[in-house]
Design a protein around this motif. Structure first.
Motif, PDB file in Angstrom:
ATOM      1  N   UNK A 226      18.796   4.215  14.916  1.00 14.15           N
ATOM      2  CA  UNK A 226      17.542   4.315  14.635  1.00 14.15           C
ATOM      3  C   UNK A 226      17.169   3.900  13.363  1.00 14.15           C
ATOM      4  N   UNK A 227      15.994   3.510  12.718  1.00 15.07           N
ATOM      5  CA  UNK A 227      15.614   3.283  11.464  1.00 15.07           C
ATOM      6  C   UNK A 227      14.384   3.669  11.170  1.00 15.07           C
ATOM      7  N   UNK A 228      13.937   3.853   9.832  1.00 15.11           N
ATOM      8  CA  UNK A 228      12.704   4.306   9.442  1.00 15.11           C
ATOM      9  C   UNK A 228      12.283   3.630   8.167  1.00 15.11           C
ATOM     10  N   UNK A 229      11.179   3.406   8.339  1.00 12.58           N
ATOM     11  CA  UNK A 229      10.506   2.187   7.125  1.00 12.58           C
ATOM     12  C   UNK A 229       9.103   2.986   6.499  1.00 12.58           C
ATOM     13  N   UNK A 230       9.230   3.109   5.238  1.00 11.59           N
ATOM     14  CA  UNK A 230       8.117   3.461   4.256  1.00 11.59           C
ATOM     15  C   UNK A 230       7.546   2.324   3.690  1.00 11.59           C
ATOM     16  N   UNK A 231       6.416   1.718   3.723  1.00 12.05           N
ATOM     17  CA  UNK A 231       5.728   0.857   3.185  1.00 12.05           C
ATOM     18  C   UNK A 231       4.795   1.361   1.969  1.00 12.05           C
ATOM     19  N   UNK A 232       5.210   1.077   0.952  1.00 13.42           N
ATOM     20  CA  UNK A 232       4.629   1.609  -0.342  1.00 13.42           C
ATOM     21  C   UNK A 232       3.316   0.917  -0.778  1.00 13.42           C
ATOM     22  N   UNK A 233       3.318  -0.338  -0.537  1.00 14.42           N
ATOM     23  CA  UNK A 233       2.123  -1.519  -0.745  1.00 14.42           C
ATOM     24  C   UNK A 233       2.243  -2.732   0.049  1.00 14.42           C
ATOM     25  N   UNK A 234       1.047  -3.247  -0.012  1.00 11.37           N
ATOM     26  CA  UNK A 234       0.915  -4.554   0.848  1.00 11.37           C
ATOM     27  C   UNK A 234       1.674  -5.691   0.127  1.00 11.37           C
ATOM     28  N   UNK A 235       2.605  -6.281   0.819  1.00  7.83           N
ATOM     29  CA  UNK A 235       3.161  -7.363   0.522  1.00  7.83           C
ATOM     30  C   UNK A 235       2.699  -8.640   0.546  1.00  7.83           C
ATOM     31  N   UNK A 236       1.990  -9.514  -0.349  1.00  9.51           N
ATOM     32  CA  UNK A 236       1.272 -10.448  -0.165  1.00  9.51           C
ATOM     33  C   UNK A 236       1.999 -11.725   0.331  1.00  9.51           C
ATOM     34  N   UNK A 237       1.442 -12.498   1.206  1.00  6.54           N
ATOM     35  CA  UNK A 237       2.336 -13.608   1.813  1.00  6.54           C
ATOM     36  C   UNK A 237       2.773 -14.436   0.795  1.00  6.54           C
ATOM     37  N   UNK A 238       4.012 -15.252   0.838  1.00  7.84           N
ATOM     38  CA  UNK A 238       4.490 -15.952  -0.067  1.00  7.84           C
ATOM     39  C   UNK A 238       5.323 -15.138  -1.342  1.00  7.84           C
ATOM     40  N   UNK A 239       5.116 -14.093  -1.329  1.00 10.42           N
ATOM     41  CA  UNK A 239       5.945 -13.234  -2.219  1.00 10.42           C
ATOM     42  C   UNK A 239       7.374 -13.169  -1.879  1.00 10.42           C
ATOM     43  N   UNK A 240       8.400 -13.686  -2.909  1.00 10.63           N
ATOM     44  CA  UNK A 240       9.691 -13.692  -2.763  1.00 10.63           C
ATOM     45  C   UNK A 240      10.256 -12.487  -2.917  1.00 10.63           C
TER      46      UNK A 240
ATOM     47  N   UNK B 226       3.022 -17.011   7.020  1.00 13.35           N
ATOM     48  CA  UNK B 226       1.893 -16.975   7.926  1.00 13.35           C
ATOM     49  C   UNK B 226       2.221 -16.451   9.196  1.00 13.35           C
ATOM     50  N   UNK B 227       3.528 -16.900   9.696  1.00 12.63           N
ATOM     51  CA  UNK B 227       3.819 -16.516  11.181  1.00 12.63           C
ATOM     52  C   UNK B 227       4.286 -15.044  11.198  1.00 12.63           C
ATOM     53  N   UNK B 228       4.298 -14.245  10.159  1.00 10.01           N
ATOM     54  CA  UNK B 228       4.447 -12.920  10.197  1.00 10.01           C
ATOM     55  C   UNK B 228       3.267 -12.093   9.855  1.00 10.01           C
ATOM     56  N   UNK B 229       1.946 -12.656  10.106  1.00 11.74           N
ATOM     57  CA  UNK B 229       0.656 -11.897   9.800  1.00 11.74           C
ATOM     58  C   UNK B 229       0.233 -11.075  10.789  1.00 11.74           C
ATOM     59  N   UNK B 230      -0.478 -10.148  10.595  1.00 14.32           N
ATOM     60  CA  UNK B 230      -1.238  -9.353  11.855  1.00 14.32           C
ATOM     61  C   UNK B 230      -2.527  -9.684  11.821  1.00 14.32           C
ATOM     62  N   UNK B 231      -3.398  -9.197  12.857  1.00 13.32           N
ATOM     63  CA  UNK B 231      -4.878  -9.529  13.025  1.00 13.32           C
ATOM     64  C   UNK B 231      -5.547  -9.194  12.027  1.00 13.32           C
ATOM     65  N   UNK B 232      -5.228  -8.447  10.940  1.00 10.54           N
ATOM     66  CA  UNK B 232      -6.145  -8.180   9.856  1.00 10.54           C
ATOM     67  C   UNK B 232      -5.781  -9.462   8.730  1.00 10.54           C
ATOM     68  N   UNK B 233      -4.900 -10.291   8.921  1.00 12.37           N
ATOM     69  CA  UNK B 233      -4.553 -11.139   8.066  1.00 12.37           C
ATOM     70  C   UNK B 233      -3.583 -10.738   7.088  1.00 12.37           C
ATOM     71  N   UNK B 234      -2.957  -9.514   7.198  1.00  8.68           N
ATOM     72  CA  UNK B 234      -1.806  -8.926   6.211  1.00  8.68           C
ATOM     73  C   UNK B 234      -0.396  -9.394   6.887  1.00  8.68           C
ATOM     74  N   UNK B 235       0.596  -8.895   5.885  1.00 12.31           N
ATOM     75  CA  UNK B 235       1.864  -8.936   6.696  1.00 12.31           C
ATOM     76  C   UNK B 235       2.070  -7.636   7.801  1.00 12.31           C
ATOM     77  N   UNK B 236       2.611  -7.994   8.868  1.00  7.00           N
ATOM     78  CA  UNK B 236       2.799  -7.222   9.826  1.00  7.00           C
ATOM     79  C   UNK B 236       4.087  -6.312   9.682  1.00  7.00           C
TER      80      UNK B 236
END
Length: 164
Positions: free
Chosen positions: A104-118, A64-74
């Protein structure tokens, strides 16, 4: 959580501990718990589990400490774990008496990661020269093997100055 995490500057490895071993030896000592890892891992819920020549693996579980205002993972959580595994993969290629830093680094997010997913983040070095290194990373679910994000980084390798 594997290893141990520093809770103060006094518990972080000092320059002598850092520069008296190769980057691979340093990372293996962190994974084994012989040296304390940085506190960001405890803060964000991830830690190194493997350090091999040109490869580093981290595992973690976003909370939970890594969530954004939309309740998803930041997005910063994806970036932090990928920057860590890719940078530490570079560290495994750094010679004794040298250190690295991320340019420098770049990140491509391919899908939402549900909180609590190892998850497991794996960094692989594709080039390590005298002054620069390049690595890539993947973030996958441990239970589902889904790809949640990829990353790439360029790092600078620097020789340290002897202290008097």
């Amino acid at each position: 959580m594997a290893g141990k995490t520093a809770t103060s500057f006094d518990e972080l490895p000092d320059w002598a501990e850092l520069t008296s071993r190769s980057g691979l030896q340093f990372m293996q000592d962190v994974v084994a718990g012989q040296l304390s890892g940085p506190p960001i891992g405890a803060t964000l819920g991830f830690w190194p589990t493997v350090a091999e020549d040109g490869r580093a693996v981290f595992e973690g579980t976003p909370g939970f400490n890594a969530t954004n205002p939309m309740r998803g993972l930041h997005g910063g959580w994806y970036g932090a774990i990928l920057d860590s595994c890719m940078g530490c993969a570079v560290m495994t290629k750094v010679p004794k008496g040298s250190i690295y830093t991320t340019l420098e680094y770049k990140v491509n997010i391919t899908r939402a990661l549900p909180l609590g997913t190892h998850v497991r983040a794996m960094g692989l070095v594709s080039h390590a020269g005298r002054s620069t290194a390049i690595a890539t990373g993947e973030l996958r679910g441990i239970g589902d093997d889904k790809l949640y994000a990829t990353g790439s980084t360029t790092c600078m390798i620097m020789k340290t100055q002897p202290t008097s």
